[in-house]
Design a protein around this motif. Structure first.
Motif, PDB file in Angstrom:
ATOM      1  N   VAL A 183       0.776  -1.162   0.146  1.00  0.00           N
ATOM      2  CA  VAL A 183       0.139   0.007   0.020  1.00  0.00           C
ATOM      3  C   VAL A 183       0.881   1.215   0.074  1.00  0.00           C
ATOM      4  O   VAL A 183       0.752   2.196  -0.777  1.00  0.00           O
ATOM      5  CB  VAL A 183      -1.016  -0.028   1.277  1.00  0.00           C
ATOM      6  CG1 VAL A 183      -1.510   1.378   1.269  1.00  0.00           C
ATOM      7  CG2 VAL A 183      -2.014  -1.138   0.971  1.00  0.00           C
ATOM      8  N   ILE A 184       1.869   1.284   0.664  1.00  0.00           N
ATOM      9  CA  ILE A 184       2.680   2.625   0.767  1.00  0.00           C
ATOM     10  C   ILE A 184       3.569   2.481  -0.415  1.00  0.00           C
ATOM     11  O   ILE A 184       3.706   3.751  -0.911  1.00  0.00           O
ATOM     12  CB  ILE A 184       3.770   2.298   1.940  1.00  0.00           C
ATOM     13  CG1 ILE A 184       3.023   2.513   3.247  1.00  0.00           C
ATOM     14  CG2 ILE A 184       4.634   3.416   2.045  1.00  0.00           C
ATOM     15  CD1 ILE A 184       2.106   3.698   3.754  1.00  0.00           C
TER      16      ILE A 184
ATOM     17  N   SER B 204      -6.467   6.563  -1.921  1.00  0.00           N
ATOM     18  CA  SER B 204      -7.398   5.809  -0.970  1.00  0.00           C
ATOM     19  C   SER B 204      -8.038   4.812  -1.533  1.00  0.00           C
ATOM     20  O   SER B 204      -8.181   3.591  -1.265  1.00  0.00           O
ATOM     21  CB  SER B 204      -8.292   6.688  -0.519  1.00  0.00           C
ATOM     22  OG  SER B 204      -7.631   7.565   0.601  1.00  0.00           O
ATOM     23  N   GLY B 205      -8.329   4.830  -3.127  1.00  0.00           N
ATOM     24  CA  GLY B 205      -9.161   3.885  -3.838  1.00  0.00           C
ATOM     25  C   GLY B 205      -8.008   2.768  -4.142  1.00  0.00           C
ATOM     26  O   GLY B 205      -8.467   1.747  -4.149  1.00  0.00           O
ATOM     27  N   LEU B 206      -6.732   3.155  -4.421  1.00  0.00           N
ATOM     28  CA  LEU B 206      -5.865   2.102  -4.835  1.00  0.00           C
ATOM     29  C   LEU B 206      -5.513   1.322  -3.548  1.00  0.00           C
ATOM     30  O   LEU B 206      -5.144   0.084  -3.750  1.00  0.00           O
ATOM     31  CB  LEU B 206      -4.820   2.825  -5.643  1.00  0.00           C
ATOM     32  CG  LEU B 206      -3.539   1.876  -6.046  1.00  0.00           C
ATOM     33  CD1 LEU B 206      -4.047   1.063  -7.031  1.00  0.00           C
ATOM     34  CD2 LEU B 206      -2.328   2.787  -6.343  1.00  0.00           C
ATOM     35  N   ALA B 207      -5.234   2.091  -2.523  1.00  0.00           N
ATOM     36  CA  ALA B 207      -4.983   1.272  -1.186  1.00  0.00           C
ATOM     37  C   ALA B 207      -5.980   0.451  -0.919  1.00  0.00           C
ATOM     38  O   ALA B 207      -5.694  -0.541  -0.480  1.00  0.00           O
ATOM     39  CB  ALA B 207      -4.683   2.623  -0.151  1.00  0.00           C
ATOM     40  N   LEU B 208      -7.449   0.738  -0.909  1.00  0.00           N
ATOM     41  CA  LEU B 208      -8.475  -0.070  -0.883  1.00  0.00           C
ATOM     42  C   LEU B 208      -8.382  -1.253  -1.699  1.00  0.00           C
ATOM     43  O   LEU B 208      -8.474  -2.544  -1.170  1.00  0.00           O
ATOM     44  CB  LEU B 208      -9.781   0.653  -0.924  1.00  0.00           C
ATOM     45  CG  LEU B 208     -11.093  -0.151  -1.128  1.00  0.00           C
ATOM     46  CD1 LEU B 208     -11.487  -0.668   0.543  1.00  0.00           C
ATOM     47  CD2 LEU B 208     -12.270   0.674  -1.217  1.00  0.00           C
ATOM     48  N   LEU B 209      -8.302  -1.085  -2.867  1.00  0.00           N
ATOM     49  CA  LEU B 209      -8.203  -2.099  -3.836  1.00  0.00           C
ATOM     50  C   LEU B 209      -7.179  -3.145  -3.464  1.00  0.00           C
ATOM     51  O   LEU B 209      -7.276  -4.466  -3.473  1.00  0.00           O
ATOM     52  CB  LEU B 209      -8.310  -1.504  -5.237  1.00  0.00           C
ATOM     53  CG  LEU B 209      -7.875  -2.831  -6.517  1.00  0.00           C
ATOM     54  CD1 LEU B 209      -9.431  -3.457  -6.405  1.00  0.00           C
ATOM     55  CD2 LEU B 209      -7.987  -2.065  -7.881  1.00  0.00           C
TER      56      LEU B 209
ATOM     57  N   PRO C 274      -6.139   1.058   5.648  1.00  0.00           N
ATOM     58  CA  PRO C 274      -5.467   1.195   4.510  1.00  0.00           C
ATOM     59  C   PRO C 274      -5.952   2.793   3.841  1.00  0.00           C
ATOM     60  O   PRO C 274      -5.382   3.493   3.519  1.00  0.00           O
ATOM     61  CB  PRO C 274      -5.881   0.102   3.417  1.00  0.00           C
ATOM     62  CG  PRO C 274      -5.983  -1.041   4.625  1.00  0.00           C
ATOM     63  CD  PRO C 274      -6.636  -0.511   5.760  1.00  0.00           C
ATOM     64  N   VAL C 275      -7.347   2.645   3.939  1.00  0.00           N
ATOM     65  CA  VAL C 275      -7.984   4.049   3.398  1.00  0.00           C
ATOM     66  C   VAL C 275      -7.624   5.502   4.326  1.00  0.00           C
ATOM     67  O   VAL C 275      -7.262   6.331   3.571  1.00  0.00           O
ATOM     68  CB  VAL C 275      -9.737   3.836   3.192  1.00  0.00           C
ATOM     69  CG1 VAL C 275     -10.216   5.015   2.554  1.00  0.00           C
ATOM     70  CG2 VAL C 275      -9.768   2.821   2.205  1.00  0.00           C
TER      71      VAL C 275
END
Length: 488
Positions: free
Chosen positions: A203-204, A228-233, A383-384
């Motif tokens: 995620v980071i 945030s969307g990419l981290a969620l996915l 994550p978000v």
């Protein structure tokens, strides 16, 4: 005069396709706006909505859920209140903020006042407030009273003027760096707690890459929804556990329920002892507003064109709105502590958008999130949450501070304020370095010589002494026991 102002905006407004670039169009919109202070400003008459307004509104909604939950949770934990209580109170607070203040004040009555958000730096102090016999309503009312006094006397704008560029830049660098490190650590702590440390790493890493690309493309205003969307996915694809638990509904709107003896906070109404116990903390909370508000306005100054001075955030008006919002919210039963809304202002400034249009959208989004319930679960999922704060608040703070400390004079003051902030806290670092900077002992000596006697040392000295006394009272000076115990 009103018709002249309205006609001026309407006559000068041109469609976006008539400009050579989107940036040129947005900057033109900023320069032709002429918002009325404490008047009536209406959508499509005094300002328009643009696609860029949706991003800061979304970021602000995510930040609101996160920050209010943190504040109310910090009160609830030592009081033994349940997580269900926290969610219910957060939903109530979001409705108060959206319907009574965000849309009415920042969207209509005073577009130069930033939205009244949440006072994040006070969160670590809340357990001490509870241990000292504090009461959430008493604290909120005292913060509101002190904040209104600072606003009426124009103390907030005065302190902002007396804070040199090097002190501002150093403070932003410190807050950005400390916040960035804390969010990265918090994400890894969560991931390791579920036995999936590699999720935090992925995620980071993706956050760094997307932020770098957006900066390259000059589209950093998209960093919160995309990041945030990419981290969620990524987290979901890698198997991180997540479930919706907050169902749609309307929170209890009865103040008598929240301040009952056996319901809500289960504390009843505050008495004189509660107000005495929270007084030092209230002074400290309002004192911390000035550097916080100053940092938010800096983003407008860095991203807006020079001719857009009419749409810049008014520090004193923002303090007035935050103070009234604090007293009303606390009186009704909310547990939030108000401040300038950073998760809105920072992305809005980067997107080159004024306050009012995004404020209206933020209010609508907050109402939807509070009533729907499910978005709250997404916003507080680590994550978000962590990525939103990283790319929406702390990385921009760090970058803005570095832009302000490019020469030896400003870098010297910046270094001292960072050192002093690490030694005690940002309030001590700001007030101490402001005094040294204005006296000419560090930083720009020519600036010091141009200041009046009062501005050069009397006001900075009084500010520093008052801050030290208050911090000593609540136990924030290293090695000095808290004097607030004497009030118990």
């Amino acid at each position: 005069m009103t018709q002249q102002n309205n006609g001026c905006y309407r006559s000068q407004r041109r469609p976006g396709k008539s400009f050579s670039s989107r940036t040129e169009y947005l900057e033109h919109e900023l320069t032709i706006m002429n918002p009325k202070r404490w008047g009536i400003n209406l959508p499509f008459r005094d300002y328009h909505f643009e696609m860029e307004d949706f991003v800061p509104a979304l970021a602000a909604t995510i930040g609101k859920i996160v920050m209010v939950a943190a504040v109310v949770g910090a009160f609830a934990a030592p009081m033994g209140l349940s997580s269900e209580f926290v969610i219910e109170n957060v939903r109530f607070e979001m409705l108060i903020a959206a319907l009574l203040f965000v849309i009415l004040f920042s969207g209509i009555f005073n577009p130069n006042a930033n939205l009244a958000g949440t006072h994040g730096p006070m969160i670590p102090m809340i357990p001490l407030i509870v241990a000292s016999g504090g009461h959430p309503m008493a604290l909120g009312i005292m913060v509101g009273i002190f904040g209104l006094f600072l606003s009426v006397t124009r103390g907030g704008s005065k302190l902002m003027v007396l804070t040199g560029e090097g002190v501002r830049g150093g403070l932003l660098i410190y807050l950005g760096a400390v916040g960035m490190i804390s969010q990265v650590k918090a994400l890894f702590t969560w991931a390791e707690g579920i036995g999936m440390g590699y999720v935090a790493f992925a995620v980071i890493l993706s956050t760094v890459l997307i932020y770098a690309l957006l900066a390259r493309w000059q589209m950093r205003w998209l960093s919160i929804p995309l990041g945030s969307g990419l981290a969620l996915l990524i987290a979901l694809v890698m198997g991180a556990p997540f479930e919706f638990v907050t169902e749609p509904g309307i929170p209890n709107l009865n103040p008598a329920y929240w301040w009952g003896e056996e319901t809500g906070w289960m504390m009843g109404m505050p008495d004189l002892s509660h107000f005495i116990a929270v007084a030092p903390f209230a002074v400290l909370a309002v004192a911390m507003w000035s550097p916080d508000f100053m940092g938010h306005r800096v983003f407008q100054e860095l991203n807006y064109p020079e001719k857009a001075y009419k749409v810049l955030m008014n520090v004193d008006d923002t303090m007035a709105v935050a103070s009234v919002r604090q007293m009303v919210g606390s009186g009704l039963g909310g547990g939030n502590l108000s401040s300038s809304w950073g998760t809105y202002m920072i992305p809005a400034a980067i997107a080159k958008r004024p306050i009012p249009a995004g404020a209206v959208l933020t209010g609508i989004f907050c109402v939807v999130a509070a009533l729907w319930g499910y978005p709250m679960d997404l916003a507080v999922w680590p994550p978000v949450l962590r990525v939103a704060l990283l790319v929406g608040v702390f990385l921009p703070l760090l970058e803005a501070g570095m832009q302000m400390t490019r020469d030896s004079k400003t870098s010297q003051s910046a270094g001292i304020v960072m050192f002093a902030s690490a030694f005690v806290n940002p309030v001590f670092g700001w007030s101490f370095t402001m005094l040294l900077d204005n006296l000419g002992l560090i930083g720009d000596k020519e600036r010091s010589q141009e200041l009046r006697h009062t501005d050069r040392w009397i006001i900075p000295a009084i500010t520093f002494v008052v801050m030290c006394v208050v911090m000593a009272a609540v136990g924030m000076l290293p090695g000095i026991p808290a004097l607030v115990e004497s009030f118990r």
